[in-house]
Every structure is written in C-alpha cells, then in structure tokens.
Motif scaffolding. Structure first.
Motif, PDB file in Angstrom:
ATOM      1  N   LYS A   1       1.004  -1.007  -0.026  1.00 43.71           N
ATOM      2  CA  LYS A   1       0.014   0.343  -0.027  1.00 43.71           C
ATOM      3  C   LYS A   1       0.900   1.190  -0.054  1.00 43.71           C
ATOM      4  O   LYS A   1       2.014   1.394   0.556  1.00 43.71           O
ATOM      5  CB  LYS A   1      -1.043   0.095   1.327  1.00 43.71           C
ATOM      6  CG  LYS A   1      -1.903  -1.328   1.330  1.00 43.71           C
ATOM      7  CD  LYS A   1      -2.836  -1.040   2.656  1.00 43.71           C
ATOM      8  CE  LYS A   1      -3.769  -2.060   2.434  1.00 43.71           C
ATOM      9  NZ  LYS A   1      -4.961  -1.789   3.839  1.00 43.71           N
ATOM     10  N   ILE A  56       0.304   5.095   0.820  1.00 45.59           N
ATOM     11  CA  ILE A  56      -0.902   5.884   1.241  1.00 45.59           C
ATOM     12  C   ILE A  56      -0.310   7.247   1.672  1.00 45.59           C
ATOM     13  O   ILE A  56       0.867   7.604   2.328  1.00 45.59           O
ATOM     14  CB  ILE A  56      -1.335   5.299   2.699  1.00 45.59           C
ATOM     15  CG1 ILE A  56      -1.860   4.029   2.464  1.00 45.59           C
ATOM     16  CG2 ILE A  56      -2.310   6.185   3.481  1.00 45.59           C
ATOM     17  CD1 ILE A  56      -2.242   3.238   3.727  1.00 45.59           C
ATOM     18  N   ASN A 106      -5.141   6.187  -0.178  1.00 45.13           N
ATOM     19  CA  ASN A 106      -4.432   4.872  -0.717  1.00 45.13           C
ATOM     20  C   ASN A 106      -4.391   5.269  -2.267  1.00 45.13           C
ATOM     21  O   ASN A 106      -5.297   4.996  -2.966  1.00 45.13           O
ATOM     22  CB  ASN A 106      -5.102   3.611  -0.274  1.00 45.13           C
ATOM     23  CG  ASN A 106      -4.418   2.570  -0.597  1.00 45.13           C
ATOM     24  OD1 ASN A 106      -3.243   2.678  -1.243  1.00 45.13           O
ATOM     25  ND2 ASN A 106      -4.985   1.067  -0.470  1.00 45.13           N
TER      26      ASN A 106
END
Length: 699
Positions: free
Chosen positions: A433, A435, A440
């Motif tokens: 991920k 972020i 995201n």
C-alpha cells in the motif's frame, strides 16, 4: 611469480615534472589560454591529487601530459619531463611506444575503457605483448598473475570472462591491472572511483595505495572528491580556471589552508559528525570564469569574500609561504587567510530550524514490493513451475511525518530508486500500500487524479534529462502549474517569479533555455518545478551526485531552507552518506530489496549499527587526513536479486557473521529504543561492544 620489470633511466631526474606549462586552444574567436604557467612535480611512489571545480582544466592537464590534446589544442610554452625526457618534443608516432608502457591511464567509466568483444585475460595479455614482445602463453600467464595481484577472486576464471560479466568494481580492478602490468613510470587516474559505490570505492582506494607502495609509480590523481584526496594522496594541487591556487602536502593544505578557494572547497563538504542544525554549509558565490573573460587581477577575486582593490588590480604570483614542506599559494593575503579564515568564508554557523509540530503522517508505505519478471527462463525452471523474478523491492515499509526528511542509503542495485519510483507511480508496485495523507494511491501515475499527483513530486539525478531542451526553463516550471492548478496568466507569472526567487534564481532566468545555464542552476530549476504544486512529499533521487562540491553545498542549503519554510516532507536518496546524514532527520538502510536498519540520523551514526551500515560508514571518505576510521570492507559484489541468499541475505558479505544461524534463518528485528531498529541475529549489546572496540573518530 612477479611479473614486474625494473626500468632505469641513466642520468635522468625521477618522476614527472611539469614546468611553466601553458595550453592554448585555437577557437573561432582566436587563441584561448586554458591552462597558464602551471608547474608541479610527482616523485616515484608519490600520489599527487589535482582538485578543482568542473572547467578548471584538470582533464586538459592530463591530456597534455600524455601529449593527446584535441586537434585545436597546443602546448604554447613549458616543458613536461618524464624521468628527464621532454614529452613535448615527441611526435605522435614516438608517443605510441610510451603510451601503455611508460605512461598509463585509468578513466572514470570502466565500461567505456574495455573492449566488450575480448575476454579480460586477452585484454591484459595484449597490453603485455604489445610492449614486451613475449609469447602468447607467457602473456596469458602474466595476465592471470596480474589479476591475482589486484586481488581479484578466482583470477583464472575471471581471465576467461567478458566485461559484461563483471561488476563495476571488478572492471575497475581490471583497468588497474592493465595499467600496471607494464610497470609504468607514470599512472594518471581521472576520477577512477566516481562511478562506484562507497563500499567498492573504499576497496579500490585501499588497493591503489597498497599496489603503488610496491610499484613505486608516480601517480597523478584527478578528482573532485576531497575525502578521497585526504585518504589516498601525499600532496595536492588546487587548480582554478587553469591556474594553480595552492599546493603542498595534504596534511598541511587540509589543515592550514592558505587560499580562499581551498577554504571554500573544504567548507562546502558536509561532515558526517555534523547535521543540518549544527552548521550552514559554506558556498562559493558566482561561477568559474571562461578563458576568454578572465579578470585582470586575481582570477578568484570576483568570488572571494575577502578580496581588496589590490587583489583586483594585479595577478598575484605563487609564493613560498615558508610554512614548510613546499606549501605554496597564489593569494597575496595568505597570512590573513591563515589567521582569520572567517573573513574569507561564511562561518559555519548553526542553523535555526523549525521543529515539526505535527504528528501527521505524510507517507505510509506498507509492505511495498516490486518484482520484475525475467524474459529468458531456463527449461528446468519451467518444468518445476517456477518463473524466476528480480526482487528489486521486497517488502519495505516506511513512514515519513510532515516536515521530516527520510534519507535512504545503500549500494547500487539495492532497490533505493525502484522503491522511490514505486512511491511516485513511475513503476507499478507488485504489492503493498502507498498511502499519502489519508489516501491509498493507485500503483501507476496514469491512474492517479490531479489532486493526488500534486501531493508527490520528484527531483531526478540528471537535470539535463529532466528539462526539455527546446523549451525555456520558465515554461518547464510552468507546466505542472497549468496542468494541475489551472492558474490564470497573471497568477501564473506571479507564481513563477516566486518559485524562481525561492531557489535563488533571478526571474530573468525564466526566458533562458537549459543549455544557457549551469548544471547547478538546472537542478535549481528542477527543484522549483517540483515545488510548484506545493507537494506534501518531495522525492529527491541523487539530486547532487553529478555536481561540484560548492554547487552541492548551495543546493543542500536551498533544500533545507525550503523545507524549513514550507514544512515539506522529503525522501532523499543518495550514495553520499555524509550528504544524507547532513540533510536527514531519519535514515533507512536498504540492502538487496529489504530494510535492515532505521532510526534517527544521530542514532544511526552511533553503535549499534547493522554490520552493513557499519561497512557503509567505514567506507566513507572523510576530508580530514588525520581521521581514524574503523576498517570494515565488503569484498564481494552485491548478490543477484534473482537468486537471493537464504537466511540473512547479507551473510555472504557480512564481516560480523556468527555462524549457521545467519545462513539458514532470517534475522529478527531488534528495538534499541527511540525508534532505532536493527534487523540482525547478533544481540544489540554485543554489537555495541564489538563496534565500540573498532570505532574511529567518526563521532
């Protein structure tokens, strides 16, 4: 078996002597003297460092010494003596017997200095045969002996390999073997370690020093890295705009500078023991003059903070300062430079830094991976149903808070740039991920919205490749503003002027094309463009590595001032550990696609370190000839990211390896407090004890 021969020149003075050398280039505007009245000597077994900014004439001097100037270049006056023989009187035909025999050269890029179609052994053997006339069998044996001499592992196997099968460090050893196989009287090394990792550079410098003690060859070592000069050279000459400014033993020139230019160069180098709150780096204002526009008086006077009217009126000669050991300078105020250096350079004062007051997380990268598939797969892998991949980034998690700089260090090929490109969306991550703020982000930049694109901007290593050569630099900076912010013409102009002012460029520069400004100015334009959208995260990938030390210092000061004013977070990638330590609040150490240590910049410097971090800091060249560093060297190349070693992936190179546990089990993360974490099998208390025992004066 020794492959060396002894050369003697009866009745000749030893080594290299350059006397009153002036080099002229014929141009459309008439003849230009690019090097003027230069004199220096190099004794056998001595390493003479030649330093100065780009354009000072260092490489021109080297080409003149080997009588290989460009077709429009001539030696206007002076003599170049090698063991008493004047090379200036030699024809090109006569020089052919000297090139490769009496004089050899090691260049910056080893890939451009070898023949890709010949095996390594044949290339060394060819040099021996051309200059000694021995048989092929003897030459091949000497080639293997020479590879062993330069400490190449398994020299017989390496002799059969081709250049593309060797690493950069191994190729540089091959070039040293080729250069020394004829036992030359003069070896010229032109930035031989600039393209290498700091760990490989340390091994090569050790090798050069040890071999030349044995060979007693005179060495002209050209570099912009003052730390390398301090570690390797016996004497140093500081050249500026084609003239010698200061010369003497390294131990004296680096400790008792007698010229403002030397003072400025050394003051521009970040020190690993100091960070951005400790000092503001010195910078040298202005630029090196062109040969057709030299000032009438001292050529450094326009950039010298302590210049007087007398300095501008007449050009000062080189004078023996009577300070001992042949220490000379071309400054008429050298005694003032010696006693009150603060008059000639900004004092390295403390910087007032605004402490970040928020705990907001700007970037949270979670378990990011990037695997590249291999196009050519072996039949056995297909039968077993395995498709090998390059694990460039293999499960890296990093957090950067608002207003902080996270420095990333590691050798080439360890995944630093690939990780940064995944964060920026220029490479599609395989997993994990990304972020930013509370969003995201999609893996690829094409799927990110305009608002998301504003939040991350990048400054690349090569500004020439980042700017459109057909557009003005103002248009390049305006591009993200028109694409992502849709500003009116009036507001756009005001914003452009503000951005150019923020990176210390006059607004008149907006109308210039990239080729009309210097490399440092181009990088300032790239920074201005990256800041145009007020990003939350600025990614800097080796933004200063190709620049002179004075320009590097100016850019680092600019980056810190901008961060202090704007509160922008920064991901700073570099192989220059001193620059990373100086700029960063936190440092992450990456090796073979994994994170191995993370902590504050001050904690990373003190034991315990991960053994890999320890090797990186031990290899760092410090611009202090009296510095005592622990000697930790990594002898092998970085393993392939396709066949990663089992257990701790650093264990094949680790100088602290403890046994089978390192070979078979992945190491655990250990917390040393203050968010300083190390991934290693060795208990941290033992690491502290071991590393304190070996530590020099890095702190």
């Amino acid at each position: 078996m020794s492959i060396r021969t002894t050369k003697k020149v009866q009745g000749a003075s030893p080594g290299l002597e350059v006397r009153d050398l002036t080099i002229t280039y014929n141009t459309e505007d008439g003849p230009l003297d690019t090097v003027r009245n230069l004199s220096f000597k190099i004794a056998p077994g001595e390493i003479y460092g030649l330093v100065g900014e780009s354009g000072s004439g260092k490489t021109t001097i080297a080409r003149a010494v080997v009588n290989y100037l460009a077709s429009n270049g001539t030696i206007k006056s002076g003599r170049i003596l090698l063991d008493g023989v004047d090379l200036c009187t030699k024809t090109k035909k006569e020089m052919r017997s000297i090139w490769g025999s009496d004089i050899t050269m090691v260049h910056q890029d080893p890939n451009k200095s070898v023949n890709p179609s010949m095996s390594i052994g044949n290339q060394i053997a060819e040099m021996v045969r051309v200059h000694s006339g021995i048989s092929k069998a003897e030459a091949r044996k000497k080639a293997v002996d020479m590879l062993s001499w330069v400490r190449m592992p398994d020299p017989s196997r390496v002799a059969r390999r081709y250049p593309h099968q060797l690493s950069g460090g191994q190729l540089q050893r091959v070039l040293i073997a080729i250069a020394l196989v004829t036992n030359p009287r003069l070896l010229i090394m032109d930035e031989p370690t600039t393209a290498l990792d700091v760990t490989t550079e340390a091994v090569i410098l050790d090798l050069i020093r040890d071999l030349l003690m044995e060979y007693q060859t005179a060495v002209l070592y050209i570099t912009h890295n003052l730390g390398v000069v301090a570690r390797l050279c016996h004497r140093v000459g500081v050249i500026y705009a084609g003239a010698l400014m200061e010369q003497g033993p390294v131990s004296r020139v680096f400790k008792k500078m007698l010229h403002p230019y030397t003072l400025g160069l050394l003051g521009s180098v970040p020190r690993v023991e100091l960070d951005k709150r400790d000092i503001v780096l010195n910078t040298i204002p202005g630029y090196i003059p062109q040969p057709d526009s030299l000032p009438a008086g001292c050529i450094f006077a326009p950039r010298c903070r302590g210049a007087e009217d007398a300095c501008r009126a007449s050009r000062p000669p080189l004078v023996d300062t009577k300070e001992g050991a042949d220490h000379i300078t071309a400054c008429r105020r050298w005694q003032v430079v010696k006693n009150t250096p603060e008059k000639f350079a900004n004092p390295q004062e403390k910087r007032e830094m605004r402490e970040p007051t928020t705990e907001d997380i700007v970037l949270d990268s979670v378990n990011v991976k990037k695997y590249f598939p291999i196009s050519r797969v072996r039949l056995g892998d297909l039968i077993r149903g395995k498709r090998p991949v390059v694990k460039a980034v293999d499960d890296i998690s990093l957090r950067i808070r608002q207003g902080f700089t996270m420095g990333i260090v590691g050798e080439s090929g360890c995944g630093k740039t690939t990780f940064a490109r995944c964060i920026a969306g220029l490479e599609k991550a395989s997993a994990g991920k990304i972020i930013v703020g509370d969003e995201n982000l999609p893996y690829v930049v094409s799927k990110r919205s305009a608002d998301q694109l504003k939040k991350i901007q990048m400054v690349f290593q090569n500004p020439d490749a980042s700017l459109n050569p057909q557009h003005t630099v103002g248009a390049s900076v305006a591009r993200p503003l028109t694409r992502l912010k849709n500003l009116s013409k009036k507001v756009l102009q005001e914003r452009l002027e503000e951005l150019f002012q923020s990176v210390n460029l006059p607004k008149e520069y907006m109308n210039r094309l990239p080729h009309e400004i210097s490399g440092g100015e181009k990088q300032r334009v790239a920074i201005a463009r990256a800041l145009a959208t007020d990003p939350k995260l600025l990614i800097c990938d080796e933004p200063i590595s190709s620049l002179d030390v004075s320009v590097q210092a100016s850019l680092m000061n600019t980056l810190m001032e901008l961060q202090n004013r704007r509160g922008t977070s920064c991901l700073f990638i570099s192989h220059d550990l001193a620059a990373v330590k100086h700029l960063s609040s936190w440092i992450a150490v990456i090796y073979l696609g994994r994170l191995w240590e993370i902590g504050s910049a001050s904690d990373i410097l003190k034991p315990p370190h991960h053994p890999y971090t320890e090797a990186l800091f031990s290899a760092l060249p410090i611009p202090d000839p009296d510095a005592k560093q622990s000697r930790v060297r990594l002898r092998e190349a970085v393993p392939s990211a396709v066949t990663i070693p089992p257990g701790c992936r650093f264990h094949p190179r680790c100088p602290r390896k403890v046994g089978e546990i390192c070979e078979n089990e992945e190491p655990p993360w250990q917390d040393y407090g203050h968010w300083h974490k190390i991934c290693c099998h060795i208990p941290l208390e033992e690491l502290v004890e071991i590393q304190n025992a070996d530590e020099g004066d890095l702190q």
